[in-house]
Design an enzyme around this catalytic site. Structure first.
Site, mmCIF file in Angstrom:
data_model
loop_
_atom_site.group_PDB
_atom_site.id
_atom_site.type_symbol
_atom_site.label_atom_id
_atom_site.label_comp_id
_atom_site.label_asym_id
_atom_site.label_seq_id
_atom_site.Cartn_x
_atom_site.Cartn_y
_atom_site.Cartn_z
ATOM 1 C CD GLU A 1 -2.874 -1.231 2.351
ATOM 2 O OE1 GLU A 1 -2.884 -0.289 3.163
ATOM 3 O OE2 GLU A 1 -3.652 -2.205 2.462
ATOM 4 C CD GLU B 1 -4.161 -8.020 1.899
ATOM 5 O OE1 GLU B 1 -5.065 -7.367 2.448
ATOM 6 O OE2 GLU B 1 -2.969 -7.646 1.926
HETATM 7 C C1 XIL Z 1 -5.266 -6.568 8.630
HETATM 8 C C2 XIL Z 1 -5.533 -7.791 9.489
HETATM 9 O O1 XIL Z 1 -6.659 -8.485 9.013
HETATM 10 C C3 XIL Z 1 -5.732 -7.365 10.943
HETATM 11 O O2 XIL Z 1 -5.845 -8.540 11.751
HETATM 12 C C4 XIL Z 1 -4.537 -6.550 11.397
HETATM 13 O O3 XIL Z 1 -4.765 -6.122 12.706
HETATM 14 C C5 XIL Z 1 -4.319 -5.354 10.469
HETATM 15 O O4 XIL Z 1 -4.158 -5.807 9.115
HETATM 16 N N1 XIL Z 1 -4.662 -4.711 3.907
HETATM 17 C C6 XIL Z 1 -3.603 -5.476 4.279
HETATM 18 C C7 XIL Z 1 -3.712 -6.430 5.416
HETATM 19 O O5 XIL Z 1 -2.553 -5.492 3.614
HETATM 20 O O6 XIL Z 1 -2.478 -6.587 6.084
HETATM 21 C C8 XIL Z 1 -4.768 -5.960 6.395
HETATM 22 O O7 XIL Z 1 -4.942 -7.009 7.339
HETATM 23 C C9 XIL Z 1 -6.074 -5.699 5.644
HETATM 24 C C10 XIL Z 1 -5.879 -4.596 4.639
#
Ligand code: XIL
Length: 364
Positions: A166, A282
């Site tokens: 990101e 994701e």
């Molecule tokens: C989130 C996780 O689901 C949470 O458990 C953690 O506290 C924070 O991160 N984009 C991403 C992921 O790259 O790492 C994020 O995951 C969701 C959004």
């Protein structure tokens, strides 16, 4: 036409073919080790097309026997949901705790699953001491030493790393579209280059991924995002930054901005033309704002997933799909908000329409 010289592109394609080898080896491994229990699984459907399906997990979930069985049945790859983020690994400066990541890797290895790393450099999920020290010292070793230590610890054992997560945010108003994070403020845009070179040096076998969200939908902000990602990738590859793949996070909304298949398809064709591979890293589908009727929410979420995956899996540069969890039983409600249902299995580990949608996108 992008700025990469044809020779450079051919070099990348050749290197890419080598970097793809781990994926083919993993697909072969999956095909041989997957049980036939409970009928066909997403893991098997993906492996039949020499792709992978996987999901995020954490060590507490592995203690749930039913869930762990569903995980080994359905997933051919794991990624740590949060336990390989810097906030967990380097809670105290200079002291690395790999126990959770090692436990997830051990579970994956035991069950013939591949494992990927997430994430080495992000502006979130960092230990409380980091940002102040970066701002005060502006010492790039705070970035490169961490990448070398963590990627070095897992050297040769991971399918891929989300090296930088990101880093793009056109809404921050920069001409290059980069996020004005504390990393960028401290080191300039070259922090991204440093991270990827350090990762390549530490683990030459791992596929190195730039991971982000915002390329999927059809709003003007998504148009700006896709343009910024392409500009970033073209420029980075021209500088010989060792990026092997683009990770599309794939966080979608069933009742929000819809996937624009035409724009997404054209964008992914451009990414492929740069010699990069593509993965969905994701995927989940939030159903906030939907009607009370659960079956309608589930169907709309499934249709959203299918429309997205049909486009991504229709591109030959795509190597696989991971969802951000497997079952609604373990949705991180702190992260997902009021989110009730976002994943392929329900809280009782039953396959939902989203499971069918993913299976269909893999060609079931
Ligand atoms: C989130 C996780 O689901 C949470 O458990 C953690 O506290 C924070 O991160 N984009 C991403 C992921 O790259 O790492 C994020 O995951 C969701 C959004």
């Amino acid at each position: 036409m992008n700025m990469l010289s044809k020779r450079a592109l051919l070099q990348r394609m050749a290197a890419g073919a080598l970097a793809c080898a781990p994926v083919n080896a993993f697909a072969q491994q999956l095909r041989s080790s997957v049980s036939e229990a409970n009928g066909v699984s997403l893991r098997q459907l993906a492996a039949r097309r020499r792709l992978f399906y996987g999901c995020a997990a954490n060590t507490s979930q592995l203690k749930d026997g039913d869930f762990a069985a569903a995980l080994t049945r359905e997933a051919g790859m794991l990624v740590a949901e949060y336990e390989m983020k810097r906030k967990t690994i380097e809670r105290k400066r200079g002291r690395f705790d790999f126990r959770a990541g090692d436990a997830l890797l051990a579970f994956a290895t035991t069950h013939g699953m591949a494992f990927r790393g997430h994430t080495l450099v992000w502006h979130r999920s960092n230990p409380s001491w980091l940002e102040d020290v970066v701002n005060d010292t502006r010492d790039p070793k705070l970035l490169t030493n961490y990448v070398e230590a963590v990627a070095g610890h897992y050297k040769g054992r991971l399918h891929s790393w989300d090296v930088v997560n990101e880093a793009i945010n056109p809404e921050d108003g920069r001409a290059d579209g980069l996020r004005n994070s504390f990393w960028l403020k401290a080191f300039g845009p070259s922090y991204i280059d440093r991270a990827f070179h350090a990762a390549r040096q530490a683990d030459p076998k791992a596929l190195l991924v730039y991971n982000d969200q915002g390329c999927e939908a059809g709003l003007p902000e998504n148009d700006r995002f896709r343009a910024a990602v392409l500009k970033f990738l073209e420029r980075a590859l021209t500088r010989r930054v060792p990026i092997d793949a683009l990770g599309l996070q794939g966080h979608l909304r069933a009742f929000g901005a819809q996937v624009d298949q035409k724009k997404l398809r054209a964008f992914l064709d451009e990414v492929k033309s740069l010699g990069l591979r593509i993965l969905v890293s994701e995927h989940d589908v939030k159903d906030e704002g939907g009607p009370p009727d659960m079956s309608l929410r589930d169907k709309t979420a499934a249709d959203t997933s299918r429309r997205f995956l049909d486009v991504v899996l229709g591109n030959s540069a795509t190597i696989g799909v991971l969802t951000w969890g497997l079952s609604d039983r373990y949705l991180d409600r702190g992260w997902f908000g009021r989110q009730a249902r976002a994943l392929p299995l329900d809280a009782e580990l039953r396959r939902k329409p989203m499971w069918q949608a993913i299976a269909g996108a893999f060609g079931a």
